[in-house]
Write an enzyme that holds these catalytic residues in place. Structure first.
Site, short mmCIF file in Angstrom:
data_model
loop_
_atom_site.label_atom_id
_atom_site.label_comp_id
_atom_site.label_asym_id
_atom_site.label_seq_id
_atom_site.Cartn_x
_atom_site.Cartn_y
_atom_site.Cartn_z
N TRP A 1 -19.31 44.92 57.30
CA TRP A 1 -18.99 46.34 57.37
C TRP A 1 -17.78 46.69 56.52
O TRP A 1 -17.80 47.65 55.76
CB TRP A 1 -18.77 46.72 58.84
N CYS B 1 -24.52 44.95 75.95
CA CYS B 1 -24.72 43.57 76.39
C CYS B 1 -23.40 42.99 76.90
O CYS B 1 -22.31 43.48 76.58
CB CYS B 1 -25.20 42.71 75.23
N GLU C 1 -21.89 40.42 75.95
CA GLU C 1 -21.03 39.98 74.85
C GLU C 1 -20.11 41.11 74.39
O GLU C 1 -18.98 40.86 73.96
CB GLU C 1 -21.86 39.49 73.66
N CYS D 1 -25.44 42.36 68.82
CA CYS D 1 -24.23 41.64 69.19
C CYS D 1 -23.77 40.72 68.06
O CYS D 1 -22.58 40.59 67.80
CB CYS D 1 -24.45 40.84 70.46
ZN LIG Z 1 -26.62 41.89 72.63
#
Ligand SMILES: [Zn+2]
Length: 141
Positions: A127, A54, A56, A91
């Site tokens: 994470w 994407c 982003e 994202c």
């Molecule tokens: Zn995305």
């Protein structure tokens, strides 16, 4: 909730790229990021059925290529006058891991708002909290 002003210059930067650089099915979304030191970086998505990124995510790399590793605010704008488009789930996760203090401009039922990324991904998986220590003595739970 803290109120953040909407960075209209940033929206316009993304809208300008979406308006002038969209191309076929591969490049349909533009993103603009405000770096921590005030610059604006723009990018477009690179669609591919294998999971092309994407806009982003591309803008993260584009910013790094300019030496900007800390982003303050991000917005995505769709081509064909779709206006501001909120980030997808993937994202949101990436943005939260890269920039925990990032703000994202989205449209809501009550208008255009600037929201912390953490508001867009409540009770999120962090994470870095779940990586085991190299010696195996990790405390991930
Ligand atoms: Zn995305």
């Amino acid at each position: 909730m803290t109120h953040h002003p909407v960075d209209h210059e940033l929206i316009e930067a993304a809208a300008d790229v979406a308006r002038t650089r969209a191309h076929g099915d591969n490049h349909t979304m533009a993103a603009a990021a405000r770096t921590r030191d005030g610059r604006i970086v723009t990018a477009m998505n690179a669609y591919h059925f294998t999971g092309g990124p994407c806009a982003e995510l591309v803008v993260i790399g584009a910013a790094a290529a300019q030496g900007a590793y800390d982003l303050d605010t991000m917005v995505a704008v769709g081509d064909r006058d779709r206006g501001v488009v909120p980030p997808c789930g993937r994202c949101r996760q990436v943005l939260a891991d890269y920039f925990p203090d990032l703000k994202v401009i989205v449209t809501t039922p009550t208008g255009t708002r600037t929201l912390p990324i953490t508001d867009l991904l409540p009770v999120t998986y962090v994470w870095s909290d779940h990586q085991l220590e190299p010696d195996g003595a990790g405390t991930a739970s």
